[in-house]
Design a protein around this motif. Structure first.
Motif, PDB file in Angstrom:
ATOM      1  N   VAL A  70      82.564 -16.053  13.158  1.00  0.00           N
ATOM      2  CA  VAL A  70      83.593 -16.268  12.137  1.00  0.00           C
ATOM      3  C   VAL A  70      83.037 -17.220  11.092  1.00  0.00           C
ATOM      4  N   ILE A  71      82.915 -16.725   9.856  1.00  0.00           N
ATOM      5  CA  ILE A  71      82.269 -17.548   8.821  1.00  0.00           C
ATOM      6  C   ILE A  71      83.144 -17.717   7.573  1.00  0.00           C
ATOM      7  N   ASN A  72      84.287 -17.025   7.509  1.00  0.00           N
ATOM      8  CA  ASN A  72      85.103 -17.046   6.291  1.00  0.00           C
ATOM      9  C   ASN A  72      85.484 -18.459   5.863  1.00  0.00           C
ATOM     10  N   GLY A  73      85.948 -19.272   6.813  1.00  0.00           N
ATOM     11  CA  GLY A  73      86.392 -20.619   6.483  1.00  0.00           C
ATOM     12  C   GLY A  73      85.314 -21.455   5.828  1.00  0.00           C
ATOM     13  N   PHE A  74      84.092 -21.365   6.356  1.00  0.00           N
ATOM     14  CA  PHE A  74      82.976 -22.132   5.792  1.00  0.00           C
ATOM     15  C   PHE A  74      82.696 -21.705   4.347  1.00  0.00           C
ATOM     16  N   LEU A  75      82.695 -20.385   4.132  1.00  0.00           N
ATOM     17  CA  LEU A  75      82.341 -19.874   2.809  1.00  0.00           C
ATOM     18  C   LEU A  75      83.447 -20.120   1.787  1.00  0.00           C
ATOM     19  N   GLU A  76      84.698 -20.064   2.218  1.00  0.00           N
ATOM     20  CA  GLU A  76      85.804 -20.359   1.310  1.00  0.00           C
ATOM     21  C   GLU A  76      85.788 -21.827   0.908  1.00  0.00           C
ATOM     22  N   THR A  77      85.456 -22.681   1.851  1.00  0.00           N
ATOM     23  CA  THR A  77      85.335 -24.113   1.534  1.00  0.00           C
ATOM     24  C   THR A  77      84.214 -24.340   0.531  1.00  0.00           C
ATOM     25  N   ALA A  78      83.113 -23.648   0.728  1.00  0.00           N
ATOM     26  CA  ALA A  78      81.964 -23.804  -0.174  1.00  0.00           C
ATOM     27  C   ALA A  78      82.275 -23.285  -1.579  1.00  0.00           C
ATOM     28  N   SER A  79      83.004 -22.181  -1.658  1.00  0.00           N
ATOM     29  CA  SER A  79      83.303 -21.586  -2.974  1.00  0.00           C
ATOM     30  C   SER A  79      84.428 -22.318  -3.700  1.00  0.00           C
ATOM     31  N   GLY A  80      85.302 -22.956  -2.910  1.00  0.00           N
ATOM     32  CA  GLY A  80      86.456 -23.620  -3.509  1.00  0.00           C
ATOM     33  C   GLY A  80      87.622 -22.678  -3.719  1.00  0.00           C
ATOM     34  N   TYR A  81      87.476 -21.440  -3.266  1.00  0.00           N
ATOM     35  CA  TYR A  81      88.531 -20.431  -3.410  1.00  0.00           C
ATOM     36  C   TYR A  81      88.700 -19.693  -2.082  1.00  0.00           C
ATOM     37  N   GLN A  82      89.702 -18.836  -2.031  1.00  0.00           N
ATOM     38  CA  GLN A  82      89.921 -18.036  -0.824  1.00  0.00           C
ATOM     39  C   GLN A  82      89.135 -16.728  -0.891  1.00  0.00           C
ATOM     40  N   PHE A  83      88.079 -16.712  -1.657  1.00  0.00           N
ATOM     41  CA  PHE A  83      87.178 -15.560  -1.738  1.00  0.00           C
ATOM     42  C   PHE A  83      85.784 -16.103  -2.071  1.00  0.00           C
ATOM     43  N   TYR A  84      84.779 -15.251  -1.921  1.00  0.00           N
ATOM     44  CA  TYR A  84      83.402 -15.713  -2.151  1.00  0.00           C
ATOM     45  C   TYR A  84      82.505 -14.499  -2.331  1.00  0.00           C
ATOM     46  N   ASN A  85      81.250 -14.750  -2.652  1.00  0.00           N
ATOM     47  CA  ASN A  85      80.251 -13.686  -2.772  1.00  0.00           C
ATOM     48  C   ASN A  85      78.931 -14.208  -2.214  1.00  0.00           C
ATOM     49  N   THR A  86      78.389 -13.484  -1.217  1.00  0.00           N
ATOM     50  CA  THR A  86      77.164 -13.934  -0.542  1.00  0.00           C
ATOM     51  C   THR A  86      75.916 -13.212  -1.047  1.00  0.00           C
ATOM     52  N   SER A  87      76.057 -12.353  -2.050  1.00  0.00           N
ATOM     53  CA  SER A  87      74.887 -11.665  -2.604  1.00  0.00           C
ATOM     54  C   SER A  87      74.062 -12.642  -3.444  1.00  0.00           C
ATOM     55  N   VAL A  88      72.766 -12.440  -3.458  1.00  0.00           N
ATOM     56  CA  VAL A  88      71.905 -13.296  -4.296  1.00  0.00           C
ATOM     57  C   VAL A  88      72.101 -12.963  -5.770  1.00  0.00           C
ATOM     58  N   TYR A  89      72.738 -11.823  -6.034  1.00  0.00           N
ATOM     59  CA  TYR A  89      72.880 -11.392  -7.418  1.00  0.00           C
ATOM     60  C   TYR A  89      74.159 -11.931  -8.054  1.00  0.00           C
ATOM     61  N   ASP A  90      74.089 -12.142  -9.349  1.00  0.00           N
ATOM     62  CA  ASP A  90      75.242 -12.344 -10.206  1.00  0.00           C
ATOM     63  C   ASP A  90      74.933 -11.590 -11.500  1.00  0.00           C
ATOM     64  N   PHE A  91      75.801 -11.661 -12.498  1.00  0.00           N
ATOM     65  CA  PHE A  91      75.578 -10.878 -13.717  1.00  0.00           C
ATOM     66  C   PHE A  91      74.265 -11.281 -14.406  1.00  0.00           C
ATOM     67  N   GLU A  92      73.929 -12.559 -14.360  1.00  0.00           N
ATOM     68  CA  GLU A  92      72.692 -13.025 -15.008  1.00  0.00           C
ATOM     69  C   GLU A  92      71.477 -12.382 -14.365  1.00  0.00           C
ATOM     70  N   LYS A  93      71.441 -12.367 -13.035  1.00  0.00           N
ATOM     71  CA  LYS A  93      70.290 -11.782 -12.328  1.00  0.00           C
ATOM     72  C   LYS A  93      70.281 -10.258 -12.466  1.00  0.00           C
ATOM     73  N   LEU A  94      71.446  -9.652 -12.536  1.00  0.00           N
ATOM     74  CA  LEU A  94      71.509  -8.192 -12.653  1.00  0.00           C
ATOM     75  C   LEU A  94      70.858  -7.709 -13.946  1.00  0.00           C
ATOM     76  N   VAL A  95      71.102  -8.382 -15.053  1.00  0.00           N
ATOM     77  CA  VAL A  95      70.544  -7.920 -16.340  1.00  0.00           C
ATOM     78  C   VAL A  95      69.043  -8.205 -16.442  1.00  0.00           C
ATOM     79  N   ASN A  96      68.530  -9.021 -15.523  1.00  0.00           N
ATOM     80  CA  ASN A  96      67.088  -9.295 -15.535  1.00  0.00           C
ATOM     81  C   ASN A  96      66.287  -8.238 -14.786  1.00  0.00           C
ATOM     82  N   ASP A  97      66.970  -7.246 -14.225  1.00  0.00           N
ATOM     83  CA  ASP A  97      66.264  -6.197 -13.480  1.00  0.00           C
ATOM     84  C   ASP A  97      66.947  -4.859 -13.754  1.00  0.00           C
ATOM     85  N   SER A  98      66.723  -4.344 -14.940  1.00  0.00           N
ATOM     86  CA  SER A  98      67.383  -3.098 -15.356  1.00  0.00           C
ATOM     87  C   SER A  98      66.909  -1.897 -14.545  1.00  0.00           C
TER      88      SER A  98
END
Length: 585
Positions: A70-98
Motif C-alpha cells: 500500500v503506497i497511496n498514502g505516502f505518495l499523496e503526502t508527497a504530492s500534497g494532493y489526493q492524486f499523484y503521478n509516478t511517471s518520470v515524464y511530464d509535459f516538459e520531458k515529453l516535448v523533448n522526445d518527439s
C-alpha cells in the motif's frame, strides 16, 4: 492560495488560447468533435501543472516505497494532493522526445493514481491518442499545451477560474454543434442568486466559527454550483467545513467535476456518475443544502421502470407522492431533493413554468405541489426574466424549499416577481441575452429577506414581493351534474327517485380551499342551473400557483383616437412610398 476564490487571471484569454489549439486538429476533427481532444487535454495539463512543484518529491518517495503493498498514502503526502503521478515524464520531458511521443505520453498517463485514471476513462481518450499519434498531431498538441501561456497550475488559477474556463470551452463546443450548452452548466449570475437565497435565513448561524455544512447537487454538470456554494459559505465563515456531493449522468462533465474536486483537495469519491432518478448514488444521505438545475421538458422514459418500482416502495422510496407525466420529469427531482434534505435543510432548484400549474387535481404534479405546501416546505418562488439561460429563452423560476421555516415564515409562501431585474447583454450568448447584475441580486435577496408585501425599485426596474397563506394555492375540484331529461321530464332511479345525471352536461369547477363549496355553488352555479347538484364523492383536492394571476397588472387599452392617428400616418407613409416606386418604374 484559496482555491475557492477567483483570481485576476484573464479567463477569456486562457480560454481563447486553449480554443486556438483546436485549430491544429481541424483537418482530422469536425468543430463539434474538438472537445474529444481539448477537454481531456486541458484536464491533463491542469493535473500536470498542479503537480509540478512536488514532482521530484513524488518520484523520490515512489522509489522508496514502490515495493510496499500500500503506497497511496505516502505518495499523496508527497504530492500534497489526493492524486499523484509516478511517471518520470511530464509535459516538459515529453516535448523533448518527439520520436517516442505516443509511447512516452501513455507512460505519463499510466503514472497517474487510479482516481485520475477513472477521469480519463470517462473522457474515452485512449482512442483519440491513437488517432492523434497516427496523424502526427499528438506531439503538436502537447507542445502547444506546454507553452508558458498555457500554464494551469492551481497556484496561479483557482478552482473558480478553472470552472469559468471549462464553462467557456463547453459553450463553444456546444455552439459549434448546435447542442444545448445549458444542459451542462448554469451561468454564474443565476447560481449566485440561488446561493444567496439559500443562505439568507442562515447568516447568523453561518457567522459562527467552525460551522460544518454539506451541499449536494443532483445534476451537477461540471460542479460549478457546488463551487459557488462553497465560495459563499467560506466567505461568511473562513473556517467553515464545507463538504460537497454531486451526481452527474454525462461522463465528460462528470470527469471535469471529479478533476476539479481532486485539485481542490476535496473528496473526489463524493463526485459520482449515474442517472439520479434510476440509479441513486446517495441513497440514505441527508444534506444541509441542495442546489440544482435539473433538466425540464425532458421525458423520463428511460428511467420509467426504475422510478415506478421505487414509487411502489412507499415511504421507503423517493417517488411515492406522485409521478408527473412521462413527457417531463423535472418534478421527480423535487422529490429526490426533499428526500435528501436534513430536518432543517434548504434547497434551491430551477424549474420552468409548467411545474407551477400543470396537471389537474390529484395528478402527479398537483400531488407533488400539495406534498410540499401541506408539509409547509415551500418557502418561496422567484420568477426570473426571460433570456437568462444559454439554452432557452423561456421564463424560469427558482423554488426555495425549507424543511424548517423560521416562525415568521411558517404557513406562508412568498412569491417574488423579479422578471424585470436584469440588464441586456451587449452580445448574446446563445439564448442568454440578459444578465442578473450584482445590484439586481441585492434587490431580489432584500425582497426575500424582508418577507413583506412590497415593491422594490432600482434603476427604474421593479421587483415585487407578495406573501400568501399555504391554503391560498389549494382548491377543491367539484363535479357538477345536471339531470337527464326525457320528454321534458327528469329521469330518476331507485325508490328515492334520485335524478339520473346527464353525462353530456357534466361540468367541473375549481373552488378555492378557503371557500365553502356549497356557498360557492349557491352563488356561482345554482342561479344559472337550478336543477344541478354537486357529486361530492368525486371532489378532488389540487394545488397550483399562478404568477400571472397574482401579479396581473391591468393596462387600459390605447385610446381609439390615438390608434386612428397612428394608422393615418402609416397609411400616408405607404402611399408616398408607392408613388415614389411607380414614378421610378
Amino acid at each position: 492560495m484559496n482555491l475557492n476564490n477567483q483570481t485576476t487571471v484573464n479567463v477569456q484569454e486562457k480560454s481563447n488560447l486553449i480554443w486556438a489549439i483546436a485549430d491544429l486538429i481541424r483537418d482530422f476533427y469536425k468543430p463539434h468533435e474538438y472537445g474529444k481532444v481539448i477537454l481531456p487535454m486541458t484536464v491533463i495539463k491542469r493535473f500536470n501543472d498542479t503537480l509540478a512543484p512536488t514532482k521530484a518529491k513524488v518520484l523520490e518517495t515512489y522509489d522508496k516505497v514502490k515495493h510496499l503493498e500500500v503506497i497511496n498514502g505516502f505518495l499523496e503526502t508527497a504530492s500534497g494532493y489526493q492524486f499523484y503521478n509516478t511517471s518520470v515524464y511530464d509535459f516538459e520531458k515529453l516535448v523533448n522526445d518527439s520520436e517516442h511521443i505516443e509511447e512516452n505520453f501513455r507512460d505519463f498517463l499510466n503514472g497517474f493514481s487510479d482516481n485520475v485514471l477513472d477521469i480519463l476513462e470517462n473522457f474515452d481518450f485512449d482512442r483519440e491518442i491513437t488517432k492523434l499519434a497516427n496523424n502526427g498531431m499528438l506531439f503538436l498538441i502537447i507542445e502547444a499545451f506546454n507553452r508558458p501561456q498555457a500554464y494551469m497550475g492551481a497556484d496561479k488559477i483557482s478552482a473558480v477560474d478553472m470552472g469559468y474556463i471549462f464553462e467557456d470551452l463547453i459553450k463553444r463546443f456546444s455552439e459549434s454543434y448546435d447542442e444545448d450548452a445549458g444542459a451542462h452548466f448554469t451561468s454564474r449570475d443565476i447560481i449566485y442568486l440561488m446561493t444567496d437565497l439559500l443562505v439568507a435565513e442562515d447568516k447568523d448561524v453561518l457567522n459562527e466559527k467552525g460551522v460544518t455544512k454539506t451541499v449536494y447537487d443532483m445534476t451537477m454538470g461540471t460542479s460549478q454550483m457546488l463551487t459557488c456554494m462553497t465560495e459563499r459559505l467560506t466567505q461568511l465563515d473562513a473556517d467553515a467545513d464545507v463538504t460537497v456531493f454531486g451526481q452527474e449522468l454525462n461522463p465528460e462533465t462528470y470527469a471535469i467535476a471529479k478533476a476539479d474536486m481532486l485539485i481542490r483537495g476535496g473528496n473526489s469519491d463524493n463526485m459520482r456518475k449515474g442517472n439520479t432518478l434510476s440509479d441513486d448514488k446517495f441513497s440514505g444521505y441527508k444534506f444541509d443544502y441542495i442546489i440544482s438545475n435539473p433538466p425540464f421538458g425532458v421525458d423520463w422514459k428511460v428511467e420509467k421502470k426504475a422510478v415506478e418500482d421505487e414509487a411502489k416502495l412507499g415511504d421507503n422510496g423517493r417517488f411515492s407522492v406522485g409521478l408527473p407525466k412521462i413527457s417531463d420529469g423535472q418534478m421527480l427531482f423535487d422529490l429526490n431533493g426533499i428526500a435528501k434534505l436534513k430536518d432543517d435543510g434548504r434547497m434551491a432548484i430551477i424549474h420552468n413554468g409548467s411545474s407551477l400549474f400543470t396537471g389537474s387535481a390529484e395528478s402527479g404534479e398537483s400531488e407533488i405541489r400539495r406534498y410540499m405546501i401541506e408539509n409547509d416546505w415551500l418557502d418561496a418562488i422567484v420568477q426570473l426574466s426571460t433570456d437568462v439561460f444559454y439554452n432557452t429563452g423561456i421564463t424560469t423560476y427558482i423554488w426555495i424549499i425549507s424543511k424548517n421555516k423560521p416562525v415568521h415564515r411558517q404557513g406562508k409562501v412568498q412569491l417574488i416577481d423579479a422578471s424585470k431585474m436584469v440588464v441586456a447583454r451587449r452580445k448574446s450568448l446563445g439564448s442568454k441575452r440578459n444578465d442578473i447584475t450584482d445590484a439586481d441580486r441585492e434587490v431580489i435577496v432584500k425582497a426575500y429577506g424582508e418577507f413583506v408585501n412590497a415593491t422594490y425599485e432600482s434603476d427604474g426596474k421593479v421587483c415585487e414581493s407578495k406573501i400568501f397563506n399555504n391554503e391560498d394555492f389549494g382548491f377543491n375540484r367539484i363535479q357538477i351534474e345536471s339531470p337527464l331529461y326525457e320528454n321534458g321530464a327528469i329521469v330518476t332511479k331507485g325508490k328515492q327517485n334520485v335524478p339520473v345525471a346527464d353525462a353530456s352536461k357534466r361540468d367541473f369547477e375549481n373552488v378555492p380551499l378557503v371557500e365553502d363549496i356549497d356557498r360557492y355553488f349557491d352563488r356561482e352555479v345554482r342561479p344559472y342551473n337550478p336543477a344541478a347538484w354537486i357529486d361530492k364523492a368525486k371532489t378532488k383536492v389540487g394545488y397550483e400557483i399562478s404568477f400571472s394571476k397574482y401579479f396581473y397588472k391591468y393596462e387600459a387599452p390605447e385610446n381609439s383616437e390615438v390608434i386612428e392617428k397612428r394608422l393615418s400616418v402609416l397609411e400616408s407613409d405607404i402611399m408616398i412610398s408607392l408613388t415614389k416606386l411607380f414614378k421610378e418604374a
